[in-house]
Scaffold this motif. Structure first.
Motif, PDB file in Angstrom:
ATOM      1  N   ALA A 122       0.822  -1.212   0.000  1.00 10.13           N
ATOM      2  CA  ALA A 122       0.000   0.000   0.000  1.00 10.13           C
ATOM      3  C   ALA A 122       0.859   1.266   0.000  1.00 10.13           C
ATOM      4  O   ALA A 122       0.459   2.293  -0.551  1.00 10.13           O
ATOM      5  N   VAL A 123       2.033   1.193   0.607  1.00  2.86           N
ATOM      6  CA  VAL A 123       2.928   2.348   0.650  1.00  2.86           C
ATOM      7  C   VAL A 123       3.827   2.400  -0.576  1.00  2.86           C
ATOM      8  O   VAL A 123       4.079   3.465  -1.147  1.00  2.86           O
ATOM      9  N   GLY A 124       4.319   1.236  -0.996  1.00  2.28           N
ATOM     10  CA  GLY A 124       5.331   1.180  -2.044  1.00  2.28           C
ATOM     11  C   GLY A 124       4.849   1.549  -3.432  1.00  2.28           C
ATOM     12  O   GLY A 124       5.547   2.277  -4.159  1.00  2.28           O
ATOM     13  N   ILE A 125       3.674   1.092  -3.821  1.00  3.99           N
ATOM     14  CA  ILE A 125       3.211   1.350  -5.186  1.00  3.99           C
ATOM     15  C   ILE A 125       2.950   2.840  -5.427  1.00  3.99           C
ATOM     16  O   ILE A 125       3.520   3.433  -6.347  1.00  3.99           O
ATOM     17  N   LEU A 134       9.557  -0.196  -7.697  1.00  7.04           N
ATOM     18  CA  LEU A 134       8.177  -0.320  -8.180  1.00  7.04           C
ATOM     19  C   LEU A 134       7.927  -1.707  -8.763  1.00  7.04           C
ATOM     20  O   LEU A 134       6.870  -2.310  -8.538  1.00  7.04           O
ATOM     21  N   ILE A 135       8.895  -2.233  -9.509  1.00  2.00           N
ATOM     22  CA  ILE A 135       8.777  -3.596 -10.040  1.00  2.00           C
ATOM     23  C   ILE A 135       8.686  -4.603  -8.903  1.00  2.00           C
ATOM     24  O   ILE A 135       7.886  -5.548  -8.934  1.00  2.00           O
ATOM     25  N   ASN A 136       9.507  -4.399  -7.888  1.00  5.24           N
ATOM     26  CA  ASN A 136       9.498  -5.304  -6.736  1.00  5.24           C
ATOM     27  C   ASN A 136       8.144  -5.298  -6.043  1.00  5.24           C
ATOM     28  O   ASN A 136       7.638  -6.340  -5.619  1.00  5.24           O
ATOM     29  N   THR A 188      12.668 -10.902  -7.789  1.00  5.66           N
ATOM     30  CA  THR A 188      13.188 -10.393  -6.522  1.00  5.66           C
ATOM     31  C   THR A 188      14.708 -10.293  -6.546  1.00  5.66           C
ATOM     32  O   THR A 188      15.287  -9.282  -6.128  1.00  5.66           O
ATOM     33  N   SER A 189      15.355 -11.348  -7.060  1.00  8.12           N
ATOM     34  CA  SER A 189      16.813 -11.336  -7.160  1.00  8.12           C
ATOM     35  C   SER A 189      17.294 -10.248  -8.112  1.00  8.12           C
ATOM     36  O   SER A 189      18.246  -9.515  -7.809  1.00  8.12           O
ATOM     37  N   PHE A 190      16.638 -10.111  -9.239  1.00  9.16           N
ATOM     38  CA  PHE A 190      17.013  -9.105 -10.234  1.00  9.16           C
ATOM     39  C   PHE A 190      16.943  -7.703  -9.640  1.00  9.16           C
ATOM     40  O   PHE A 190      17.885  -6.907  -9.775  1.00  9.16           O
ATOM     41  N   CYS A 191      15.855  -7.380  -8.973  1.00  4.68           N
ATOM     42  CA  CYS A 191      15.686  -6.033  -8.411  1.00  4.68           C
ATOM     43  C   CYS A 191      16.689  -5.756  -7.301  1.00  4.68           C
ATOM     44  O   CYS A 191      17.315  -4.685  -7.265  1.00  4.68           O
ATOM     45  N   SER A 240      12.124  -1.694  -0.539  1.00  9.21           N
ATOM     46  CA  SER A 240      11.382  -1.396  -1.764  1.00  9.21           C
ATOM     47  C   SER A 240      10.226  -0.433  -1.537  1.00  9.21           C
ATOM     48  O   SER A 240       9.665   0.087  -2.503  1.00  9.21           O
ATOM     49  N   ALA A 241       9.863  -0.207  -0.278  1.00  7.52           N
ATOM     50  CA  ALA A 241       8.698   0.630  -0.002  1.00  7.52           C
ATOM     51  C   ALA A 241       9.015   1.875   0.814  1.00  7.52           C
ATOM     52  O   ALA A 241       8.258   2.858   0.769  1.00  7.52           O
ATOM     53  N   ILE A 242      10.125   1.867   1.537  1.00  4.80           N
ATOM     54  CA  ILE A 242      10.376   2.954   2.479  1.00  4.80           C
ATOM     55  C   ILE A 242      11.111   4.139   1.860  1.00  4.80           C
ATOM     56  O   ILE A 242      11.118   5.241   2.408  1.00  4.80           O
ATOM     57  N   ASN A 243      11.732   3.950   0.702  1.00  3.60           N
ATOM     58  CA  ASN A 243      12.508   5.037   0.090  1.00  3.60           C
ATOM     59  C   ASN A 243      11.690   6.304  -0.162  1.00  3.60           C
ATOM     60  O   ASN A 243      12.179   7.413   0.109  1.00  3.60           O
TER      61      ASN A 243
END
Length: 431
Positions: free
Chosen positions: A95-98, A129-131, A162-165, A384-387
Motif C-alpha cells: 500500500a505504501v510502495g506502489i 516499483l517492479i518489486n 526479486t533477485s534481479f531487483c 522497496s517501499a520505504i525510500n
C-alpha cells in the motif's frame, strides 16, 4: 507388498472417509522441521485422534493427497497462527510502495533536471516499483496458499524478479557511493558523465539478470509431508506444496548459493560503509577548515594564495556535502539513508536464511517464534517501499512536486492549486 498410488485431485478423498477415520491411526511427519522448520504444523484439530489399528499394514495402498478440504484446513490454520503478521506486513508495504514509488518516478522522471544523481534515484524507484508490483504481490498469494502453492513457474519468476531487483539495486547503490566519494575527495576533478551513469544502469540490469538465473534453476515446488492417516485398507499421505528450492535439488547447491550471496552482500556492505565513512569524515573536516580559513588575515603572498585555494576547495566540498547550504547536501543525506536502510533490511534475512539452510536453528519452536521468523525472512522487502518516505523527509523538492502531483490527481483542486502555485512563484520573483 505395499502398493503406492499418487493422486493429487480433490476427488481422492473417499466418500466413506468419516467412517474409516473412526478406526484410523495417524502418523505426523517431522520432515518439515528437518528441512524447513518454519513450516512445521503439528496439530490434531483437523483430523480426529486414532483409537486402534486393525488389518495388515503391509497390504495398505498408499494414496498421496496434495489438495482437498484437509489440506485447505491445515493451510488455513497455519496461515492464521503463523503467517498472518507477515501477510499484514506485506500488505502495508504494498500500500505504501506502489503509490510512493510511482510519485518518485513522476518527480525524478518528469519534474527534475537530469543529473547523475537523479538518474540513479529514478532507476532505484523503477526497481522498487517492479518489486512491489510483482514480488510483494506474488508473496501475498504465496503466503495465503503457503502449503498448497503448486505453481513452480510462478515461483521461479517471483524469485528471479526479486533477485534481479535487489542485486541491480546493490550495483546502483555502490555507484552512488563511488560518485559521492569522488565529489568529496576530488572536488576539482571531472565529474561522472550522464553517459557513464546510463552505462552503469544498463550493466546493473545485466548483472541482476545473470545473478537471477540460479533462482530460476533452483526454485520451484517443494513437496513436504504433513501427516499420514492409516485406515484398514489404505494409507492416506497428506503432502504440502511449497514455493522453495525444488524437489530433487541437492542441498549442496542451496548452501553454495547462500554462501556466495551472503559473501557478496557482506562485501558490498563493507565497501559502502568505507566509502560513506570517508564522505562523512570529509564533511566534518571541510566544515572545520572552512571556519578556520580567513584569507584576508594572511599577510605573506604565498600563504594567502595557499589559503585562498584551500578555501575554494572547502567551499566546493561544502556545496557538495553539507546538508545546511543547499540541495546537494540534502541529496547526500538522502542517498546515505537509502543505502543504510538497504543494508539493515537484508541483515535479518541473511542470518535466518543461513541458519535455516545449515540447520543450525532449534528444531522445536513455538508458534510465536515461527511467526517472528517468517516476518524477518521477508525483511528485505522493506527497502522497496520505504525510500519514498525518506525522500519526503529529506528532499524539499520531492515534497513540493509530490504534493503538486497529488493535487493534480484530485478532482476540483487542480485549478485552485495551480493558481496558488503561480501566485507563490510570482511573489518569489518580486522579492
Amino acid at each position: 507388498m505395499v502398493m503406492t498410488l499418487h493422486i493429487t485431485a480433490k476427488a481422492v478423498v473417499p466418500a466413506n472417509m468419516d467412517e474409516e477415520m473412526k478406526n484410523a491411526t495417524f502418523t505426523t511427519y517431522t520432515s518439515m522441521d528437518t528441512f524447513y522448520s518454519d513450516s512445521t504444523y503439528l496439530s490434531t484439530s483437523v483430523v480426529p485422534s486414532p483409537t486402534n489399528v486393525t488389518g495388515n499394514t503391509s497390504d495398505l495402498i498408499n494414496i498421496y493427497i496434495t489438495s482437498g478440504p484437509y489440506i485447505d484446513a491445515i493451510n488455513d490454520e497455519y496461515f492464521s497462527t503463523v503467517l498472518l503478521p507477515s501477510f499484514i506486513y506485506a500488505c502495508v508495504l504494498l500500500a505504501v510502495g506502489i503509490p510512493g514509488n510511482g510519485l518518485v518516478v513522476y518527480v525524478y522522471g518528469f519534474k527534475s533536471k537530469r543529473t547523475v544523481s537523479r538518474t540513479f534515484i529514478l532507476t532505484l524507484a523503477v526497481l522498487d516499483l517492479i518489486n512491489c508490483l510483482f514480488s510483494i504481490s506474488t508473496e501475498l498469494v504465496i503466503l495465503r496458499n503457503f502449503l498448497k502453492f503448486n505453481y513452480p513457474t510462478i515461483c521461479k519468476i517471483s524469485r528471479f524478479v526479486t533477485s534481479f531487483c535487489n542485486h541491480s539495486t546493490t550495483i546502483i547503490l555502490l555507484s552512488i557511493a563511488i560518485d559521492r566519494f569522488r565529489k568529496i575527495r576530488y572536488p576539482l576533478k571531472k565529474k561522472m558523465k550522464m553517459s557513464t551513469a546510463k552505462i552503469i544502469v544498463i550493466c546493473s540490469m545485466l548483472f541482476g539478470c545473470l545473478t537471477g538465473i540460479p533462482f530460476v534453476l533452483f526454485y520451484g515446488t517443494k513437496t513436504q509431508f504433513l501427516r499420514e492417516v492409516e485406515t484398514d485398507t489404505q494409507r492416506l499421505v497428506y503432502q504440502g506444496k511449497l514455493c522453495l528450492p525444488r524437489d530433487g535439488l541437492d542441498i549442496i547447491y542451496q548452501e553454495v548459493l547462500l554462501i556466495v550471496l551472503s559473501f557478496a552482500h557482506v562485501l558490498s556492505d563493507v565497501i559502502l560503509g568505507v566509502l560513506y565513512s570517508f564522505v562523512g569524515k570529509s564533511v566534518l573536516l571541510s566544515h572545520n577548515s572552512f571556519r578556520r580559513v580567513d584569507p584576508a588575515s594572511v599577510k605573506p603572498h604565498s600563504e594567502r594564495k595557499r589559503s585562498i585555494e584551500l578555501g575554494r576547495r572547502n567551499t566546493l566540498r561544502l556545496n557538495s556535502t553539507s546538508s545546511a547550504p543547499g540541495t546537494a547536501g540534502r541529496t547526500n543525506t538522502m542517498l546515505f539513508l537509502v543505502t543504510l536502510v538497504f543494508i539493515l533490511s537484508f541483515m535479518p534475512y541473511l542470518v535466518l536464511a543461513f541458519l535455516r539452510t545449515f540447520q543450525i536453528e532449534a528444531k522445536q519452536t513455538s508458534t510465536t517464534e515461527k511467526a517472528v521468523r517468517h516476518f524477518f525472512l521477508r525483511s528485505y522487502f522493506l527497502n522497496s517501499a520505504i525510500n519514498p518516505i525518506l525522500y519526503c523527509f529529506v528532499s524539499k523538492h520531492f515534497r513540493q512536486e509530490a504534493i503538486t502531483g497529488v493535487h493534480r490527481m484530485v478532482p476540483g483542486r487542480k485549478s485552485q492549486y495551480t493558481i496558488q502555485r503561480q501566485t507563490a512563484r510570482q511573489n518569489v520573483r518580486k522579492s
